[in-house]
Design a protein around this motif. Sequence first.
Motif, mmCIF file in Angstrom:
data_model
loop_
_atom_site.group_PDB
_atom_site.id
_atom_site.type_symbol
_atom_site.label_atom_id
_atom_site.label_comp_id
_atom_site.label_asym_id
_atom_site.label_seq_id
_atom_site.Cartn_x
_atom_site.Cartn_y
_atom_site.Cartn_z
ATOM 1 N N GLU A 60 -17.135 -15.927 -38.238
ATOM 2 C CA GLU A 60 -17.122 -16.557 -36.918
ATOM 3 C C GLU A 60 -15.753 -17.193 -36.717
ATOM 4 O O GLU A 60 -15.306 -17.995 -37.531
ATOM 5 C CB GLU A 60 -18.211 -17.613 -36.817
ATOM 6 N N LEU A 61 -15.107 -16.829 -35.613
ATOM 7 C CA LEU A 61 -13.758 -17.314 -35.341
ATOM 8 C C LEU A 61 -13.709 -17.965 -33.966
ATOM 9 O O LEU A 61 -14.077 -17.349 -32.960
ATOM 10 C CB LEU A 61 -12.758 -16.159 -35.403
ATOM 11 N N GLY A 62 -13.269 -19.217 -33.928
ATOM 12 C CA GLY A 62 -13.125 -19.939 -32.665
ATOM 13 C C GLY A 62 -11.737 -20.547 -32.559
ATOM 14 O O GLY A 62 -11.184 -21.045 -33.547
ATOM 15 N N LEU A 249 -26.316 -20.443 -32.023
ATOM 16 C CA LEU A 249 -26.980 -19.512 -31.126
ATOM 17 C C LEU A 249 -26.008 -18.373 -30.864
ATOM 18 O O LEU A 249 -24.867 -18.608 -30.450
ATOM 19 C CB LEU A 249 -27.356 -20.211 -29.813
ATOM 20 N N ALA A 250 -26.456 -17.129 -31.105
ATOM 21 C CA ALA A 250 -25.567 -15.972 -30.988
ATOM 22 C C ALA A 250 -26.196 -14.890 -30.123
ATOM 23 O O ALA A 250 -27.395 -14.614 -30.227
ATOM 24 C CB ALA A 250 -25.242 -15.404 -32.369
ATOM 25 N N VAL A 251 -25.355 -14.294 -29.263
ATOM 26 C CA VAL A 251 -25.780 -13.191 -28.394
ATOM 27 C C VAL A 251 -25.048 -11.925 -28.840
ATOM 28 O O VAL A 251 -23.815 -11.897 -28.914
ATOM 29 C CB VAL A 251 -25.468 -13.489 -26.915
ATOM 30 N N LYS A 252 -25.814 -10.882 -29.107
ATOM 31 C CA LYS A 252 -25.253 -9.620 -29.582
ATOM 32 C C LYS A 252 -24.527 -8.905 -28.454
ATOM 33 O O LYS A 252 -25.067 -8.727 -27.357
ATOM 34 C CB LYS A 252 -26.381 -8.736 -30.124
ATOM 35 N N ILE A 253 -23.282 -8.501 -28.716
ATOM 36 C CA ILE A 253 -22.496 -7.753 -27.739
ATOM 37 C C ILE A 253 -22.485 -6.265 -28.086
ATOM 38 O O ILE A 253 -22.615 -5.405 -27.219
ATOM 39 C CB ILE A 253 -21.055 -8.287 -27.678
ATOM 40 N N SER A 254 -22.329 -5.968 -29.374
ATOM 41 C CA SER A 254 -22.335 -4.592 -29.862
ATOM 42 C C SER A 254 -22.947 -4.593 -31.255
ATOM 43 O O SER A 254 -23.472 -5.611 -31.720
ATOM 44 C CB SER A 254 -20.914 -4.025 -29.889
ATOM 45 N N ASP A 255 -22.883 -3.461 -31.936
ATOM 46 C CA ASP A 255 -23.445 -3.379 -33.288
ATOM 47 C C ASP A 255 -22.738 -4.327 -34.247
ATOM 48 O O ASP A 255 -23.327 -4.794 -35.224
ATOM 49 C CB ASP A 255 -23.347 -1.938 -33.812
ATOM 50 N N ILE A 256 -21.479 -4.612 -33.980
ATOM 51 C CA ILE A 256 -20.677 -5.446 -34.890
ATOM 52 C C ILE A 256 -20.428 -6.841 -34.313
ATOM 53 O O ILE A 256 -20.575 -7.844 -35.014
ATOM 54 C CB ILE A 256 -19.332 -4.765 -35.214
ATOM 55 N N PHE A 257 -20.101 -6.927 -33.041
ATOM 56 C CA PHE A 257 -19.628 -8.189 -32.468
ATOM 57 C C PHE A 257 -20.720 -8.935 -31.706
ATOM 58 O O PHE A 257 -21.595 -8.342 -31.079
ATOM 59 C CB PHE A 257 -18.435 -7.938 -31.549
ATOM 60 N N SER A 258 -20.615 -10.286 -31.780
ATOM 61 C CA SER A 258 -21.497 -11.185 -31.033
ATOM 62 C C SER A 258 -20.654 -12.346 -30.504
ATOM 63 O O SER A 258 -19.538 -12.587 -30.972
ATOM 64 C CB SER A 258 -22.619 -11.733 -31.926
ATOM 65 N N ILE A 287 -18.049 -13.516 -33.148
ATOM 66 C CA ILE A 287 -18.709 -13.273 -34.425
ATOM 67 C C ILE A 287 -18.651 -11.792 -34.764
ATOM 68 O O ILE A 287 -18.860 -10.934 -33.891
ATOM 69 C CB ILE A 287 -20.182 -13.745 -34.367
ATOM 70 N N ALA A 288 -18.390 -11.488 -36.034
ATOM 71 C CA ALA A 288 -18.387 -10.108 -36.512
ATOM 72 C C ALA A 288 -19.301 -10.002 -37.718
ATOM 73 O O ALA A 288 -19.246 -10.838 -38.624
ATOM 74 C CB ALA A 288 -16.966 -9.669 -36.873
#
Length: 290
Positions: A60-62, A249-258, A287-288
């Motif tokens: 997780e990178l912010g 809390l995380a929302v999935k964007i793709s198979d790898i990234f959120s 997130i990856a």
Amino acid sequence: MKKLVLSLSIVAACTLAASETEIKNEIENAKAKVAKINEEIKTLESQLPKPSYTLNAHAELGYIVNSGNTDTEAFNLDAKVKNSFDKHSLELSLLYQYGEENSIESKNKFLSELLYDYMINDRFSFNYLAGYKDDKFSGFNYQFYTGPGAKYKVMKTQTQELAFDGNILYAYDDIEDTYKDTLGNTVSYPFPAGSINQNDGYSDSYAAYRVQAVYSAKIRENLKFNQTLSYRSEFSDADNFFVYSKSSLAVKISDIFSAGVNYYVDYINEPAAGKTSTDRVFSFNLIADY
């Protein structure tokens, strides 16, 4: 003639209504069949032999930067790598938070834990923990703790999981020197020019324990909630304890990234002179997962 037309219209309307009802029923039946097939697929997949070796990585990178009346820069890295083989697993977790305000360092925290697990069954395991914490603004040069323990998964379903673990620890705290300004006020790192060393730091080693709860819930197919809460305390001095919490809390964007948000709470019951007990951080992250 009018009666005949009216009768035919009523019959046609009834036929259309009946057809619509049949179509809706067929759609519901098809959805039920699809759900049943998905459940059967998951059941069959769970029966497949598990690979003897797996490697999972989570990062997780912010990053936040602001310029204008106040120049602010903040960085957050939260990562975890887990290597599993047969009944063994080795997990390394890292947390690094850094911030500057008007080119003056305002946040510098590093936390790392290495955890070895030996699975007895799907729910119970023995483990060994080693942890290191370095927070420039906490009053500690660093903290170290290590010791054996056990973990038990209280709940394990397709959408939720809850696990508790506990460890008996050897703990070592290295407390930094105390500095004051020219007016006699205690100052913290980074110590401003003119700071005077009033008291030399010291070290403290003691027997301790840590209990931790980890909860995860799949709210929707692409939405997940995680909560980690730990309590670490000295055996002989109950007032010397530390509490750590991470809510995410995380929302999935793709198979790898959120995309996700995290809320950290780091509590020290007996803070160093001039320090507050509670440190809070709220971060937005990319997130990856691999």
